[in-house]
Design a protein around this motif. Structure first.
Motif, PDB file in Angstrom:
ATOM      1  N   LEU A 142       0.960  -1.252   0.044  1.00  0.00           N
ATOM      2  CA  LEU A 142      -0.054  -0.086   0.076  1.00  0.00           C
ATOM      3  C   LEU A 142       0.974   1.288  -0.032  1.00  0.00           C
ATOM      4  O   LEU A 142       0.689   2.351  -0.678  1.00  0.00           O
ATOM      5  CB  LEU A 142      -0.963  -0.010   1.396  1.00  0.00           C
ATOM      6  N   THR A 150       0.747   4.582  -2.178  1.00  0.00           N
ATOM      7  CA  THR A 150       0.242   5.837  -1.433  1.00  0.00           C
ATOM      8  C   THR A 150       1.482   7.073  -1.753  1.00  0.00           C
ATOM      9  O   THR A 150       0.985   8.198  -1.872  1.00  0.00           O
ATOM     10  CB  THR A 150       0.077   5.858   0.031  1.00  0.00           C
ATOM     11  N   THR A 172      -1.825   6.073   6.237  1.00  0.00           N
ATOM     12  CA  THR A 172      -2.247   4.854   5.861  1.00  0.00           C
ATOM     13  C   THR A 172      -0.985   4.129   6.885  1.00  0.00           C
ATOM     14  O   THR A 172      -0.086   4.403   7.157  1.00  0.00           O
ATOM     15  CB  THR A 172      -1.453   4.443   4.490  1.00  0.00           C
ATOM     16  N   VAL A 223      -5.449   2.045   3.829  1.00  0.00           N
ATOM     17  CA  VAL A 223      -5.201   3.395   3.343  1.00  0.00           C
ATOM     18  C   VAL A 223      -5.937   4.419   3.520  1.00  0.00           C
ATOM     19  O   VAL A 223      -7.305   4.231   3.725  1.00  0.00           O
ATOM     20  CB  VAL A 223      -5.346   3.118   1.677  1.00  0.00           C
TER      21      VAL A 223
END
Length: 874
Positions: free
Chosen positions: A116, A256, A281, A285
């Motif tokens: 992420l 991200t 995050t 997220v």
């Protein structure tokens, strides 16, 4: 470098004669093709059979070698894999991390990075891994594995692992080889199993990608994962409040960090306008985007999709190694072939198991005959080994007619190896029970072989039940509406004009300010000599002297109408015309007349809603003219094409034209539809028709959570998923609601009008157990109540209630009246009482009017506006 390094001119001839011409075509053909084949087959492209590239296959084989149920250091796995993989340790470590992050084949321990945020995994000496239960279940079986010698000849490694699952689609694969590449997107675990079962049952199936980063996906052009297809992925963006957006899911291929970088770059370039951005995050997220005042959240969401990595496009290319060569196969074909390969492996396992069971049954039967009939005593008097073998063979012959194969020398040797202790403790009943159990197992395996498809279906169902928990689809599938960048871009430049000299641009800061614009806008200009031009925004552009009008040009805009009066040529007659400009060639000069020298525009107006004003025309004095001043109403003139000459105004010379009276729109109300698939408004006749809207009309929105509001019908608006009412708002049409009050634990009824069109209201109480039961915008709604039980003997179980008679219209904040003191089981809306006002009929008439050429008079507009004045507020 010394002089002798360069041959002299005298030496060149000698050198050339000594050199031989060497043709490299043969070497190129052999060596390059060998290299290309190696990269394709041994490095970049996965095999269809097991879904692995060679490095992945060798990693899993090494982990199986090391497997003892405990975690191993990844550095140790890397070192062990180097026995099979002839490349560096870094590539092996990276491949292990990629497999581990997919959370399917490897159980991980330690810091394995974050897909992420884009954070890398810790060094391989700090993290640990072991095979998952799923991998141990479906990936390995040495009995069905085909083996080959490793690169250095010291070890055996699998040609392909016997994977009984469509792994190539579950994990996905990317690789760049020589002359080709592959990009197979990951698919959902449960959906792959369901599709495999459908294929085995002879049913049709469709599979689409699914990504661990979730997000939203448009698969309308997926093309089964083949060349030429693509998918569009979007982040999931929601409006937290009027000044804050939150991103909770991101597109595959981004993280991200890269997403935030793209947002900041778009902000720096002026494509979007944000105040600040926060990244919260961790395991989930959460990116907060704070907006400045007076910036539309809906338009910002569209701008994020248009100008940042909040929307990405991925082009799949499904290429695998199949039948020892690279082949381009669609994902549906990959699943079919992978499922059939699984069936083949299951059949092979059953055949091997059947052979093993029959072999066990054969020897168990021989052992029983050997001990039960005391044949072992026949060898006591034998003096040679061959005599012993022969004695046992002769002793068995009377008892082996029921055996399924002949007794071999190896069988007899195994009998001689039975220990005396085993013979002495031999239990005939237990031996028979063992033989019976083996016969039952044999029949079971034979049944599976005879019903192989059902057995394979059961295999997939078992995998789904055992390993399917928590593997539901993450990426939401929905079609996307196309976002026009020019409609959502932030206009961060100022446009100026020097009318006399004929220049426009963003750098003319000392000149007349026109409007805000963006660097991707088109600008439309009209000059006094009747020239029209559309050009891109630039720092300084010459249009032509004596500019009359400068504005932002919108392609396919049918509602902006230009009204003008012009002289056609130096001594020509004057004409008037009304037209829209929907398409044009950029930087090309067009004439509003017939492009005659001396053309002059006397009057010009640009009307964003097709307004038609009244003007006064003043003629120059002449003996032949009786009337030197007269009025013209543009509303009497039809809207025609841009190249039309127009209607004659006068043959005499015009002194000036003045505006006498502002006009009203002559365009019909704009029909607006709502497309529930993409949750957006449109004018393209997609979805449900909401009605025909004028500039002041609004849409009524009611959500399941009890929020009531009205909005202007802007096509950029994003809508919540829990909307239960969306219709054209009639201000004096009452709304009826039945809701459950959590504090009172009773149902209440209220009827109200929307009191403030600019503010949203919650029509139910704030208690956590309160909820909206039903809502109606009918004039006289009726409901049917079903009670659980009644105290009075004369009361009916069901009751019909006319809500108009039950309660009068009150304020939107009023609690309303209690529906009943009895316990209610169910409430249903039934057919309302017929009631139609004249304004409804008039509104329906409006919606069927023709295109923009239909003209409305001011009196028509006023009469329509007064239609609702007589509505009874009860």
């Amino acid at each position: 470098m010394n002089e002798q390094d360069f041959p002299s001119s005298e030496d060149e001839h000698t050198q050339d004669s000594a050199n031989e011409l060497i043709k490299i075509s043969g070497m190129y053909q052999d060596w390059f093709l060998d290299y290309a084949s190696y990269v394709i087959m041994e490095r970049a492209v996965p095999a269809l059979e097991d879904g692995f590239k060679p490095v992945q296959r060798r990693i899993l084989h090494s982990m199986k070698d090391l497997d003892d149920g405990r975690y191993n250091k990844v550095a140790n796995i890397v070192g062990h894999t180097m026995q099979y993989h002839p490349h560096g340790d870094a590539s092996i470590a990276d491949a292990i991390v990629q497999i581990g992050q997919k959370d399917l084949l490897i159980d991980t321990q330690g810091n394995w990075g974050n897909i992420l945020t884009g954070d890398r995994a810790a060094a391989s000496r700090y993290i640990e891994a072991r095979l998952s239960k799923f991998a141990l279940d479906v990936v390995f079986n040495p009995k069905t594995t085909q083996w080959q010698i490793s690169y250095d000849g010291r070890k055996d490694e699998p040609v392909n692992l016997p994977v009984k699952f469509p792994m190539v689609l579950a994990q996905g694969a990317e690789g760049i080889a020589v002359g080709l590449s592959t990009r197979i997107l990951p698919h959902n675990f449960l959906e792959l199993i369901d599709a495999s079962i459908k294929h085995l049952k002879g049913k049709r199936f469709t599979i689409y990608p699914d990504f661990p980063t979730a997000g939203i996906m448009d698969v309308s052009e997926y093309n089964d994962g083949l060349r030429g297809g693509k998918i569009r992925l979007r982040a999931k963006i929601e409006v937290l409040d009027k000044k804050t957006l939150v991103i909770n899911e991101i597109p595959h291929g981004t993280n991200t960090s890269s997403l935030i970088d793209s947002i900041l770059k778009a902000n720096d370039k002026g494509k979007i306008k944000i105040k600040k951005i926060e990244d919260n995050t961790s395991s989930q997220v959460e990116i907060l985007i704070h907006l400045p005042a007076n910036i539309s959240p809906d338009k910002t969401i569209d701008a994020l999709y248009a100008f940042t990595n909040c929307e990405v496009s991925i082009s799949p290319l499904s290429c695998v190694i199949y039948e020892d060569k690279p082949q381009f196969l669609g994902v549906s074909e990959l699943l079919r072939k992978s499922t059939e390969h699984t069936v083949h492996l299951l059949k092979r396992e059953l055949e091997i198991k059947l052979d093993e069971l029959e072999e066990q049954w054969h020897f168990a039967s021989l052992e029983r005959i050997f001990i039960e009939n005391r044949i072992y005593r026949d060898i006591e008097d034998q003096e040679t080994w061959e005599a012993v073998i022969q004695a046992i063979d002769d002793g068995l012959k009377p008892f082996i007619k029921h055996l399924k194969r002949a007794v071999t020398r190896e069988d007899i040797i195994r009998l001689t190896e039975i220990k005396i202790k085993r013979i002495s403790k031999f239990d005939l009943d237990k031996a028979q029970q063992k033989i019976d159990a083996l016969e039952g197992e044999i029949e079971k395996v034979k049944h599976h072989l005879a019903n192989l498809i059902e057995y394979a279906i059961a295999h997939f169902e078992r995998l789904k039940k055992t390993y399917g928990e928590g593997k539901e689809r993450k990426t939401e599938i929905q079609p996307f509406e196309n976002i026009e960048a020019t409609k959502v871009v932030i206009r961060n430049h100022k446009l100026y004009v020097n009318r006399k000299e004929g220049f426009i641009g963003t750098s003319l800061k000392k000149e007349e300010y026109v409007t805000d614009c963006s660097d991707i806008d088109d600008i439309i200009c009209f000059t006094e000599n009747g020239t029209m031009m559309v050009t891109k925004v630039d720092s300084k552009t010459f249009i032509g002297k004596n500019i009359l009008y400068v504005g932002i040009f919108k392609k396919k805009d049918k509602r902006t109408i230009y009204n003008l009066i012009y002289r056609d040529g130096k001594n020509g007659s004057s004409f008037m015309k009304r037209f829209a400009v929907t398409s044009i060639t950029r930087n090309r000069a067009y004439s509003v007349g017939k492009d005659k020298p001396g053309t002059k525009v006397y009057y010009f107006s640009a009307n964003p809603n097709g307004e038609a004003e009244t003007v006064s025309v003043h003629l120059r004095q002449s003996k032949s003219i009786r009337k030197v001043k007269f009025d013209i109403d543009f509303a009497d003139l039809a809207i025609k094409g841009r190249s039309t000459k127009g209607n004659l105004v006068t043959k005499f010379a015009i002194k000036k034209v003045e505006l006498k009276e502002e006009g009203v729109s002559t365009l019909k109300p704009r029909k607006i539809w709502f497309d529930d698939t993409v949750k957006r408004l449109n004018v393209d006749e997609r979805g449900e028709l909401l009605g025909a809207f004028r500039g002041e009309d609004r849409i009524l929105i009611i959500t399941q959570s009890g929020i009531v509001k009205t909005i202007r019908p802007e096509l950029t608006t994003h809508f919540e998923k829990d909307i239960i009412v969306m219709e054209k708002w009639i201000p004096k049409k009452p709304i009826s609601a039945v809701y459950f009050d959590g504090e009172k634990e009773r149902f209440y009824v209220k009827r109200f009008f929307v009191e403030n069109e600019e503010r949203e209201e919650n029509i139910i109480s704030d208690h956590k157990d309160s909820y909206l039961e039903l809502i109606s915008t009918d004039y006289i709604p009726q409901i049917e109540i079903e009670y659980t039980k009644l105290r009075g003997k004369d009361r009916k179980t069901n009751e019909v209630v006319n809500l108009k008679e039950f309660i009068t219209v009150k304020g939107i904040k009023a609690m309303g009246n209690q529906l009943s003191a009895e316990k209610i089981k169910q409430i249903d809306v039934i057919e309302p009482i017929a009631f139609e006002l004249e304004e409804d009929k008039a509104a329906s008439d409006i919606e069927v009017l023709d295109e923009e050429e239909v003209n409305y008079k001011e009196s028509d507009k006023q009469s329509q506006a007064s239609l609702f004045d007589d509505l009874d507020e009860d």
